[in-house]
Write an enzyme that holds these catalytic residues in place. Structure first.
Site, PDB file in Angstrom:
ATOM      1  N   SER A  44      17.917 -92.531  71.882  1.00 17.94           N
ATOM      2  CA  SER A  44      16.371 -92.533  71.976  1.00 17.94           C
ATOM      3  C   SER A  44      15.791 -91.036  71.150  1.00 17.94           C
ATOM      4  O   SER A  44      16.913 -90.201  71.422  1.00 17.94           O
ATOM      5  CB  SER A  44      15.880 -92.656  72.987  1.00 17.94           C
ATOM      6  OG  SER A  44      16.209 -91.797  73.847  1.00 17.94           O
TER       7      SER A  44
ATOM      8  N   LYS B  98      31.840 -93.509  74.417  1.00 20.49           N
ATOM      9  CA  LYS B  98      31.013 -93.140  75.973  1.00 20.49           C
ATOM     10  C   LYS B  98      29.837 -94.601  75.463  1.00 20.49           C
ATOM     11  O   LYS B  98      28.599 -94.421  75.274  1.00 20.49           O
ATOM     12  CB  LYS B  98      30.215 -91.953  76.123  1.00 20.49           C
ATOM     13  CG  LYS B  98      30.050 -91.845  77.704  1.00 20.49           C
ATOM     14  CD  LYS B  98      28.950 -92.480  78.310  1.00 20.49           C
ATOM     15  CE  LYS B  98      27.545 -92.783  78.187  1.00 20.49           C
ATOM     16  NZ  LYS B  98      26.637 -93.815  78.388  1.00 20.49           N
TER      17      LYS B  98
ATOM     18  N   CYS C 221      16.671-100.806  66.791  1.00 23.71           N
ATOM     19  CA  CYS C 221      16.485 -99.502  66.331  1.00 23.71           C
ATOM     20  C   CYS C 221      15.779 -99.703  64.658  1.00 23.71           C
ATOM     21  O   CYS C 221      14.781 -99.396  63.753  1.00 23.71           O
ATOM     22  CB  CYS C 221      17.381 -98.908  65.969  1.00 23.71           C
ATOM     23  SG  CYS C 221      18.238 -99.239  65.121  1.00 23.71           S
TER      24      CYS C 221
ATOM     25  N   GLU D 227      25.326 -97.550  79.772  1.00 21.72           N
ATOM     26  CA  GLU D 227      25.669 -97.857  80.928  1.00 21.72           C
ATOM     27  C   GLU D 227      24.725 -99.510  81.577  1.00 21.72           C
ATOM     28  O   GLU D 227      25.699-100.319  82.363  1.00 21.72           O
ATOM     29  CB  GLU D 227      25.412 -96.899  81.934  1.00 21.72           C
ATOM     30  CG  GLU D 227      25.431 -95.285  82.340  1.00 21.72           C
ATOM     31  CD  GLU D 227      23.945 -95.019  81.235  1.00 21.72           C
ATOM     32  OE1 GLU D 227      23.656 -95.051  80.393  1.00 21.72           O
ATOM     33  OE2 GLU D 227      24.328 -93.963  82.090  1.00 21.72           O
ATOM     34  N   ARG D 228      23.913 -99.443  80.326  1.00 24.48           N
ATOM     35  CA  ARG D 228      23.472-100.901  80.864  1.00 24.48           C
ATOM     36  C   ARG D 228      24.797-102.190  80.320  1.00 24.48           C
ATOM     37  O   ARG D 228      24.437-103.228  81.151  1.00 24.48           O
ATOM     38  CB  ARG D 228      22.458-101.310  79.861  1.00 24.48           C
ATOM     39  CG  ARG D 228      21.173-100.256  80.131  1.00 24.48           C
ATOM     40  CD  ARG D 228      20.014-100.481  80.519  1.00 24.48           C
ATOM     41  NE  ARG D 228      19.867 -98.704  80.927  1.00 24.48           N
ATOM     42  CZ  ARG D 228      19.649 -98.118  82.072  1.00 24.48           C
ATOM     43  NH1 ARG D 228      19.894 -98.931  83.801  1.00 24.48           N
ATOM     44  NH2 ARG D 228      18.534 -96.701  82.259  1.00 24.48           N
TER      45      ARG D 228
ATOM     46  N   PHE E  19      22.024 -99.099  74.674  1.00 29.53           N
ATOM     47  CA  PHE E  19      22.145-100.186  75.121  1.00 29.53           C
ATOM     48  C   PHE E  19      22.084-101.227  74.095  1.00 29.53           C
ATOM     49  O   PHE E  19      22.757-102.539  74.026  1.00 29.53           O
ATOM     50  CB  PHE E  19      21.658-100.435  75.956  1.00 29.53           C
ATOM     51  CG  PHE E  19      19.790-101.037  75.953  1.00 29.53           C
ATOM     52  CD1 PHE E  19      19.091-101.920  75.365  1.00 29.53           C
ATOM     53  CD2 PHE E  19      18.919 -99.869  75.553  1.00 29.53           C
ATOM     54  CE1 PHE E  19      18.215-102.996  75.247  1.00 29.53           C
ATOM     55  CE2 PHE E  19      17.979-100.233  75.069  1.00 29.53           C
ATOM     56  CZ  PHE E  19      17.395-101.351  74.886  1.00 29.53           C
TER      57      PHE E  19
ATOM     58  N   GLU F 228       7.335 -95.245  70.317  1.00 24.99           N
ATOM     59  CA  GLU F 228       8.226 -96.059  69.910  1.00 24.99           C
ATOM     60  C   GLU F 228       8.303 -96.759  71.028  1.00 24.99           C
ATOM     61  O   GLU F 228       8.322 -96.622  72.761  1.00 24.99           O
ATOM     62  CB  GLU F 228       9.684 -95.539  69.817  1.00 24.99           C
ATOM     63  CG  GLU F 228      10.144 -96.394  69.346  1.00 24.99           C
ATOM     64  CD  GLU F 228      12.419 -96.442  69.778  1.00 24.99           C
ATOM     65  OE1 GLU F 228      12.371 -95.698  70.094  1.00 24.99           O
ATOM     66  OE2 GLU F 228      13.209 -97.052  68.578  1.00 24.99           O
TER      67      GLU F 228
HETATM   68  P1  NAD Z   1      19.081 -93.696  75.278  1.00 28.06           P
HETATM   69  O1  NAD Z   1      18.825 -92.534  74.617  1.00 28.06           O
HETATM   70  O2  NAD Z   1      18.735 -93.591  76.677  1.00 28.06           O
HETATM   71  O3  NAD Z   1      20.754 -93.367  75.570  1.00 28.06           O
HETATM   72  C1  NAD Z   1      21.560 -93.579  73.973  1.00 28.06           C
HETATM   73  C2  NAD Z   1      22.760 -92.845  75.151  1.00 28.06           C
HETATM   74  O4  NAD Z   1      22.716 -91.222  75.596  1.00 28.06           O
HETATM   75  C3  NAD Z   1      23.404 -93.776  76.095  1.00 28.06           C
HETATM   76  O5  NAD Z   1      24.844 -94.099  76.402  1.00 28.06           O
HETATM   77  C4  NAD Z   1      23.050 -92.748  77.597  1.00 28.06           C
HETATM   78  O6  NAD Z   1      23.895 -93.313  78.613  1.00 28.06           O
HETATM   79  C5  NAD Z   1      23.059 -91.702  77.154  1.00 28.06           C
HETATM   80  N1  NAD Z   1      21.495 -90.975  78.237  1.00 28.06           N
HETATM   81  C6  NAD Z   1      20.925 -91.308  78.141  1.00 28.06           C
HETATM   82  N2  NAD Z   1      20.223 -90.800  79.156  1.00 28.06           N
HETATM   83  C7  NAD Z   1      20.693 -89.381  79.050  1.00 28.06           C
HETATM   84  C8  NAD Z   1      20.622 -87.631  79.350  1.00 28.06           C
HETATM   85  N3  NAD Z   1      19.084 -87.849  80.486  1.00 28.06           N
HETATM   86  N4  NAD Z   1      21.679 -86.892  79.049  1.00 28.06           N
HETATM   87  C9  NAD Z   1      22.699 -87.266  77.909  1.00 28.06           C
HETATM   88  N5  NAD Z   1      22.754 -88.483  77.974  1.00 28.06           N
HETATM   89  C10 NAD Z   1      22.298 -89.445  78.175  1.00 28.06           C
HETATM   90  O7  NAD Z   1      19.288 -95.260  74.489  1.00 28.06           O
HETATM   91  P2  NAD Z   1      18.796 -96.221  75.134  1.00 28.06           P
HETATM   92  O8  NAD Z   1      17.689 -96.795  75.742  1.00 28.06           O
HETATM   93  O9  NAD Z   1      20.503 -96.763  75.183  1.00 28.06           O
HETATM   94  O10 NAD Z   1      18.881 -97.694  74.221  1.00 28.06           O
HETATM   95  C11 NAD Z   1      17.284 -97.223  72.681  1.00 28.06           C
HETATM   96  C12 NAD Z   1      17.247 -95.970  72.298  1.00 28.06           C
HETATM   97  O11 NAD Z   1      17.843 -96.471  70.757  1.00 28.06           O
HETATM   98  C13 NAD Z   1      15.766 -96.424  70.603  1.00 28.06           C
HETATM   99  O12 NAD Z   1      14.908 -95.475  71.019  1.00 28.06           O
HETATM  100  C14 NAD Z   1      16.549 -97.020  70.045  1.00 28.06           C
HETATM  101  O13 NAD Z   1      15.682 -96.640  68.360  1.00 28.06           O
HETATM  102  C15 NAD Z   1      17.885 -96.224  69.514  1.00 28.06           C
HETATM  103  N6  NAD Z   1      18.426 -96.611  68.843  1.00 28.06           N
HETATM  104  C16 NAD Z   1      18.576 -95.787  67.139  1.00 28.06           C
HETATM  105  C17 NAD Z   1      19.654 -96.420  66.257  1.00 28.06           C
HETATM  106  C18 NAD Z   1      19.567 -95.822  65.083  1.00 28.06           C
HETATM  107  O14 NAD Z   1      20.217 -95.902  63.686  1.00 28.06           O
HETATM  108  N7  NAD Z   1      18.806 -94.480  65.011  1.00 28.06           N
HETATM  109  C19 NAD Z   1      20.410 -97.533  66.804  1.00 28.06           C
HETATM  110  C20 NAD Z   1      20.359 -98.119  67.599  1.00 28.06           C
HETATM  111  C21 NAD Z   1      19.606 -97.714  68.710  1.00 28.06           C
END
Ligand code: NAD
Length: 498
Positions: free
Chosen positions: A226, A173, A281, A176-177, A149, A382
């Site tokens: 994450s 994909k 991130c 959703e937010r 998101f 985090e």
């Molecule tokens: P998230 O892991 O909750 O979601 C990321 C994606 O995974 C979304 O598209 C979501 O729909 C999907 N998802 C969520 N739960 C799932 C599940 N149980 N099974 C399969 N898919 C699922 O992350 P977020 O809250 O949207 O974003 C924040 C996180 O992303 C933080 O941890 C941040 O550090 C990380 N991030 C990392 C980088 C990097 O370059 N390393 C960059 C941006 C964000």
């Protein structure tokens, strides 16, 4: 309620999957739209269409592909305000910050306009008598991007320009937010002349992610999000035989040396810790003060945190916006409570903040914590909110050990006036991206982005040269053109060169 956000499949918007989810405005707490959630059949349809489209797309000349990226760049610039407004409404971040992420995303699009350079193979004449060798790189087929998101424009842009320019079809994909920016990008690609089916958007949650990660028509999966979900996607997609890069969470440390310009360091760390409410991130949630740096840095960072204006992202006077959900706000407050209960000092406390007129928004103020044990989860995990934990160590070696003890390894920074310590830091630190007097060392689009340890699963970093390598595979061709009358004895020995 509000507007509807469908999928973008085969060059148009369409519904699919049957269920929906509200899209919320984090500043007001009100629903602004409704998202269509796909299912296995939505994924199957998108993958079939992508597979057909990709076959024709891979035959389009490099000149033809790059012309589309040049047009797309102009369209993105023309529509920056429209996209930034949508991001600000659904994500919450300030309008200026949203424009910034679009500009950084465009760097990768600009990189894609010169894909002609990056797809050049190697050639060696006469590797053996009358024998030449060359290499070429070809697309994988249908590739998928699953994104978080916090950067609804920039992170997808780390993926799709490079994937498409190298001849793949791409299915996005998004989170959703804040899904709407992705549909605008799909519309603009179409206007730029990209054939239907080469860039598609399927919305949804776990069902869609798992279906994309295991579909037999998908060759590769790029994930950013994450760490637990990165590990899940990496394991699931790898087991299904896909090429996978899964970028995870982070807990980036900035080391403050006593010789640093401490006012400069505090301003830079404040922007890293509190910009976009810490939901980056490459945010800086930990400052490590070395020796005598501690006291002066605490004074300066406290002043920086206290002067920030917290408010909605569409108010031009706002420095720091809300966090994404009520749950995210509660997590920040709970982790601050737990640090306090463990004996930490809450130097600046953002827990009680109420923004007038936005009482239902997900606001929490900048928070600065110190005197926290190095094994406390508020330091080791985090937080992903506007919380800066300041750790104090005696010397440079202790700072290196502390940074290297984190399970994450996304980004880190050192603030110093000493070339000697900067050089040692760069050499000894176990982190993928390093800033020297730069708090958020996000590499430019023509380098590659990626962390170490629990911040990245898979071998390739994102975008730039590593992106080209991820989205293509190599062929090595050995060529010989014998004269029509040339004869040769059949040899049973393994061929050697002469
Ligand atoms: P998230 O892991 O909750 O979601 C990321 C994606 O995974 C979304 O598209 C979501 O729909 C999907 N998802 C969520 N739960 C799932 C599940 N149980 N099974 C399969 N898919 C699922 O992350 P977020 O809250 O949207 O974003 C924040 C996180 O992303 C933080 O941890 C941040 O550090 C990380 N991030 C990392 C980088 C990097 O370059 N390393 C960059 C941006 C964000």
């Amino acid at each position: 309620m509000g507007y509807d956000v469908p999928h973008w499949i085969d060059g148009h918007e369409e519904n699919g999957g049957g269920s929906t989810q509200p899209i919320m405005n984090p500043a007001t707490g009100a629903q602004v739209g409704t998202l269509q959630l796909g299912d296995e059949s939505t994924v199957d349809r998108a993958v079939q269409i992508a597979a057909d489209a990709q076959k024709a797309w891979a035959k389009v000349s490099l000149a033809g592909r790059t012309q589309i990226f040049y047009r797309m760049r102009e369209l993105m610039i023309e529509h920056t305000d429209e996209i930034a407004q949508v991001i600000s409404r659904e994500h919450g971040k300030t309008f200026g910050d949203a424009k910034g992420e679009i500009a950084r995303g465009l760097e990768t699009l600009e990189f894609a306009t010169s894909i002609t350079q990056d797809l050049k193979g190697g050639f060696s004449q006469n590797v053996s008598t009358g024998v030449d060798a060359h290499t070429l790189r070809q697309p994988l087929g249908v590739v998928v991007g699953i994104t978080p998101f916090n950067f609804p424009a920039m992170v997808p842009f780390w993926m799709h320009p490079v994937a498409i320019a190298t001849g793949n079809a791409f299915i996005l994909k998004p989170s959703e937010r804040d899904p709407s920016a992705s549909n605008i990008v799909a519309r603009l690609y179409q206007e730029a002349g990209l054939p239907a089916g080469v860039f598609q958007v399927v919305h949804g949650g776990k069902t869609v992610v798992d279906a994309l990660s295991t579909h037999e028509g998908v060759s590769a999966v790029s994930f950013v999000g994450s760490t637990p979900i990165a590990m899940h996607v990496h394991a699931t997609a790898s087991a299904a035989g896909k090429r996978v890069q899964a970028l995870g969470g982070a807990n980036n440390h900035a080391v403050i040396m006593p010789d640093a310009n401490l006012e400069f360091a505090a301003a830079q760390v404040a922007s890293g810790a509190f910009g976009s409410a810490g939901e980056r991130c490459m945010a800086v949630p930990v400052a490590v003060t070395v020796g005598d740096a501690h006291e002066a840095f605490m004074t300066a960072i406290t002043a920086e945190a206290k002067k920030l204006v917290v408010g909605p992202g569409d108010d031009p006077t706002t420095d720091m916006p809300p966090v994404i959900t009520p749950e995210a706000r509660e997590r920040v407050i709970r982790m601050t409570d737990e640090a306090e209960q463990a004996g930490a000092t809450i130097v600046v406390d953002g827990r009680g903040l109420v923004v007038k007129g936005f009482e239902k928004g997900n606001f929490v103020g900048p928070t600065v914590i110190t005197d926290l044990a190095a094994d406390h989860p508020t330091y080791t995990e985090e937080v992903f909110g506007p919380v800066l934990v300041v750790m104090h160590v005696n010397n440079f070696d202790e700072a290196i050990d502390l940074v290297n003890s984190s399970r994450f390894g996304n980004g880190t920074a050192i603030f110093t006036d000493s070339g000697h310590y900067a050089r040692r830091f760069e050499d000894e630190i176990q982190v993928g991206m390093i800033g020297i007097n730069v708090p958020i060392p996000t590499p430019v689009g023509y380098y590659s982005f990626g962390g170490w340890n629990d911040s990245l699963f898979g071998e390739h970093h994102a975008h730039g040269p590593e992106g080209v390598s991820f989205y293509t595979r190599q062929k090595a061709v050995t060529t010989r053109w014998p004269a029509q009358n040339e004869t040769v004895e059949a040899s049973m020995s393994f061929p050697t060169h002469d």
